[in-house]
Design a protein around this motif. Structure first.
Motif, PDB file in Angstrom:
ATOM      1  N   LYS A   1       0.836  -1.201   0.000  1.00 21.44           N
ATOM      2  CA  LYS A   1       0.000   0.000   0.000  1.00 21.44           C
ATOM      3  C   LYS A   1       0.873   1.253   0.000  1.00 21.44           C
ATOM      4  N   ALA A   2       0.243   2.369  -0.364  1.00 17.64           N
ATOM      5  CA  ALA A   2       0.873   3.661  -0.086  1.00 17.64           C
ATOM      6  C   ALA A   2       0.615   3.975   1.381  1.00 17.64           C
ATOM      7  N   VAL A   3       1.655   4.447   2.074  1.00 20.96           N
ATOM      8  CA  VAL A   3       1.570   4.558   3.533  1.00 20.96           C
ATOM      9  C   VAL A   3       2.031   5.933   4.003  1.00 20.96           C
ATOM     10  N   ARG A   4       1.307   6.466   4.959  1.00 22.33           N
ATOM     11  CA  ARG A   4       1.732   7.672   5.683  1.00 22.33           C
ATOM     12  C   ARG A   4       2.491   7.223   6.916  1.00 22.33           C
ATOM     13  N   VAL A   5       3.725   7.676   7.053  1.00 26.67           N
ATOM     14  CA  VAL A   5       4.573   7.318   8.187  1.00 26.67           C
ATOM     15  C   VAL A   5       4.776   8.557   9.060  1.00 26.67           C
ATOM     16  N   ARG A   6       4.597   8.379  10.347  1.00 20.77           N
ATOM     17  CA  ARG A   6       4.954   9.449  11.287  1.00 20.77           C
ATOM     18  C   ARG A   6       5.954   8.888  12.292  1.00 20.77           C
ATOM     19  N   LEU A   7       7.117   9.537  12.360  1.00 18.15           N
ATOM     20  CA  LEU A   7       8.171   9.210  13.324  1.00 18.15           C
ATOM     21  C   LEU A   7       8.255  10.354  14.323  1.00 18.15           C
ATOM     22  N   THR A   8       7.958  10.062  15.594  1.00 22.52           N
ATOM     23  CA  THR A   8       7.978  11.080  16.644  1.00 22.52           C
ATOM     24  C   THR A   8       9.119  10.803  17.612  1.00 22.52           C
ATOM     25  N   ILE A   9       9.887  11.824  17.916  1.00 25.41           N
ATOM     26  CA  ILE A   9      10.997  11.737  18.871  1.00 25.41           C
ATOM     27  C   ILE A   9      10.679  12.647  20.048  1.00 25.41           C
ATOM     28  N   PHE A  10      10.788  12.152  21.269  1.00 25.49           N
ATOM     29  CA  PHE A  10      10.540  13.002  22.435  1.00 25.49           C
ATOM     30  C   PHE A  10      11.569  12.719  23.520  1.00 25.49           C
ATOM     31  N   ARG A  11      11.863  13.764  24.294  1.00 22.51           N
ATOM     32  CA  ARG A  11      12.799  13.610  25.407  1.00 22.51           C
ATOM     33  C   ARG A  11      12.141  12.745  26.478  1.00 22.51           C
ATOM     34  N   ASN A  12      12.926  11.922  27.136  1.00 20.77           N
ATOM     35  CA  ASN A  12      12.376  10.981  28.105  1.00 20.77           C
ATOM     36  C   ASN A  12      11.817  11.686  29.339  1.00 20.77           C
ATOM     37  N   ASP A  13      10.961  10.968  30.052  1.00 26.13           N
ATOM     38  CA  ASP A  13      10.251  11.512  31.211  1.00 26.13           C
ATOM     39  C   ASP A  13      11.225  12.088  32.240  1.00 26.13           C
ATOM     40  N   GLY A  14      10.719  13.064  32.985  1.00 25.07           N
ATOM     41  CA  GLY A  14      11.469  13.598  34.108  1.00 25.07           C
ATOM     42  C   GLY A  14      11.710  15.080  34.015  1.00 25.07           C
ATOM     43  N   GLY A  15      11.605  15.754  35.165  1.00 22.76           N
ATOM     44  CA  GLY A  15      11.824  17.185  35.225  1.00 22.76           C
ATOM     45  C   GLY A  15      10.586  17.978  34.873  1.00 22.76           C
ATOM     46  N   MET A  16      10.735  19.283  35.010  1.00 23.61           N
ATOM     47  CA  MET A  16       9.669  20.183  34.604  1.00 23.61           C
ATOM     48  C   MET A  16      10.125  20.865  33.324  1.00 23.61           C
ATOM     49  N   TYR A  17      10.236  22.195  33.286  1.00 19.43           N
ATOM     50  CA  TYR A  17      10.793  22.804  32.079  1.00 19.43           C
ATOM     51  C   TYR A  17      12.227  22.331  31.882  1.00 19.43           C
ATOM     52  N   ASN A  18      12.950  22.158  32.988  1.00 14.19           N
ATOM     53  CA  ASN A  18      14.330  21.676  32.918  1.00 14.19           C
ATOM     54  C   ASN A  18      14.319  20.153  32.980  1.00 14.19           C
ATOM     55  N   PRO A  19      14.630  19.459  31.877  1.00 15.19           N
ATOM     56  CA  PRO A  19      14.563  17.988  31.889  1.00 15.19           C
ATOM     57  C   PRO A  19      15.676  17.393  32.738  1.00 15.19           C
ATOM     58  N   VAL A  20      15.432  16.184  33.252  1.00 10.01           N
ATOM     59  CA  VAL A  20      16.461  15.502  34.034  1.00 10.01           C
ATOM     60  C   VAL A  20      17.388  14.709  33.109  1.00 10.01           C
ATOM     61  N   THR A  21      16.980  14.529  31.861  1.00  5.60           N
ATOM     62  CA  THR A  21      17.808  13.816  30.894  1.00  5.60           C
ATOM     63  C   THR A  21      17.542  14.363  29.499  1.00  5.60           C
ATOM     64  N   ASN A  22      18.542  14.239  28.653  1.00 10.54           N
ATOM     65  CA  ASN A  22      18.380  14.604  27.243  1.00 10.54           C
ATOM     66  C   ASN A  22      18.235  13.370  26.355  1.00 10.54           C
ATOM     67  N   GLU A  23      18.147  12.190  26.994  1.00 11.57           N
ATOM     68  CA  GLU A  23      17.938  10.968  26.237  1.00 11.57           C
ATOM     69  C   GLU A  23      16.519  10.957  25.660  1.00 11.57           C
ATOM     70  N   VAL A  24      16.343  10.228  24.560  1.00 13.06           N
ATOM     71  CA  VAL A  24      15.074  10.284  23.847  1.00 13.06           C
ATOM     72  C   VAL A  24      14.483   8.897  23.624  1.00 13.06           C
ATOM     73  N   SER A  25      13.201   8.895  23.295  1.00 13.29           N
ATOM     74  CA  SER A  25      12.496   7.708  22.828  1.00 13.29           C
ATOM     75  C   SER A  25      11.834   8.037  21.499  1.00 13.29           C
ATOM     76  N   TYR A  26      11.345   7.000  20.820  1.00  9.71           N
ATOM     77  CA  TYR A  26      10.678   7.246  19.548  1.00  9.71           C
ATOM     78  C   TYR A  26       9.425   6.393  19.408  1.00  9.71           C
ATOM     79  N   VAL A  27       8.501   6.899  18.618  1.00 12.51           N
ATOM     80  CA  VAL A  27       7.286   6.169  18.260  1.00 12.51           C
ATOM     81  C   VAL A  27       7.123   6.269  16.747  1.00 12.51           C
ATOM     82  N   ILE A  28       6.823   5.143  16.106  1.00 10.23           N
ATOM     83  CA  ILE A  28       6.527   5.115  14.667  1.00 10.23           C
ATOM     84  C   ILE A  28       5.112   4.592  14.507  1.00 10.23           C
ATOM     85  N   ASP A  29       4.252   5.365  13.864  1.00  7.09           N
ATOM     86  CA  ASP A  29       2.925   4.864  13.530  1.00  7.09           C
ATOM     87  C   ASP A  29       2.662   5.083  12.046  1.00  7.09           C
ATOM     88  N   VAL A  30       1.880   4.205  11.468  1.00  6.80           N
ATOM     89  CA  VAL A  30       1.655   4.202  10.021  1.00  6.80           C
ATOM     90  C   VAL A  30       0.167   4.064   9.728  1.00  6.80           C
TER      91      VAL A  30
END
Length: 281
Positions: A86-115
């Protein structure tokens, strides 16, 4: 199936918690792309834009985040959803991992791919009526953050609600200098007497992939000239054509703005060249 950090989950499963930074602070980036016959359209451009954006936002880029790794994760997600043909719409989302308020406790990231499936394998022209209006309630900032494809899109959401409430197909967004910079879901091009204009990145528009590709295409056409320059609202009703670009639709001609009706001769001629360029990668 949704791909969360390499593991596949059904779309009904809960995978993101209440402390997700994308949800709480808009601390996220995303790329949307077309996938057709095993090929992600303009994948290198999407990948390098994503890497540059992560650096600007001071996100830590994992060692495994190579072009090949993310491409394979996208293909695996498409396959697990039985959408390879099929023709597919792909969305790749990158977000900083949980923790902190405006100031994050980590700069490590996670990703989600949905199609999700698309109707057509290649870009097609919509000949139907497509009316737009100027959205003047809030403004796009003239800075580098506005060039990024982040999840901070509340202006676009409010403009979308305004468009729906008033029977428009889209809205033109303006910056703090009252110049037209883009539309709700993509970049804007204006055609007048063989001159094609699109707002510059300095105006605050999205650094769009299809915007970049069309500039390259138009540069190679002898009877057209393209410039990146501010567009005044007063220019809109003097234009021969207006059209929108994004990675999913490709090119969407605008048929009407206020009392002005537009042709789609140039946008139609560019569509075949865009499809050819997409096939070449």
């Amino acid at each position: 199936m949704v791909n969360f950090n390499g593991k596949l989950y059904s779309k009904g499963e809960s995978i993101l918690g209440p402390n997700n930074r994308g949800l709480k602070y808009g601390d996220a980036l995303f790329e949307t792309a077309r996938f057709v016959n095993g090929t992600i359209f303009f994948w290198e451009d999407h990948y390098f834009r994503l890497m540059a954006s992560m650096r600007i936002l001071r996100m830590e880029i994992p060692m495994e985040f190579t072009l090949e790794f993310l491409e394979e994760e996208i293909k695996r997600t498409v396959s697990k959803n039985n959408l390879e043909d099929k023709a597919v719409r792909v969305r790749l989302t990158i977000f900083r991992n949980d923790g902190g308020m405006y100031n994050p406790v980590t700069n490590e990231v996670s990703y989600v791919i949905d199609v999700s499936p698309l109707e057509s394998p290649y870009y097609i022209i919509n000949d139907g009526d497509y009316e737009v209006e100027l959205f003047k309630d809030y403004f796009v900032n003239k800075d580098m953050l506005s060039n990024l494809k982040t999840s901070n899109k509340i202006l676009n959401v409010v403009a979308s609600v305004y468009a729906k409430e008033n029977g428009y197909d889209n809205c033109l967004l303006i910056n703090t200098d009252k110049q037209v910079v883009e539309v709700i879901n993509g970049n804007l091009f204006l055609v007048k007497d063989g001159l094609v204009k699109t707002p510059s990145l300095d105006d605050g528009c999205l650094d769009g992939i299809i915007r970049k590709k069309l500039i390259e295409i138009i540069d190679s056409i002898t009877d057209l000239e393209v410039i990146e320059e501010s567009i005044s609202p007063f220019e809109l009703q003097k234009a021969d054509e207006l059209f929108i670009t994004n990675s999913i639709t490709g090119i969407q001609p605008i048929s009407k703005y206020r009392k002005k009706m537009y042709d789609n001769i140039v946008s139609r001629s560019l569509l075949g060249k865009l499809n050819a360029k997409a096939r070449l990668g």
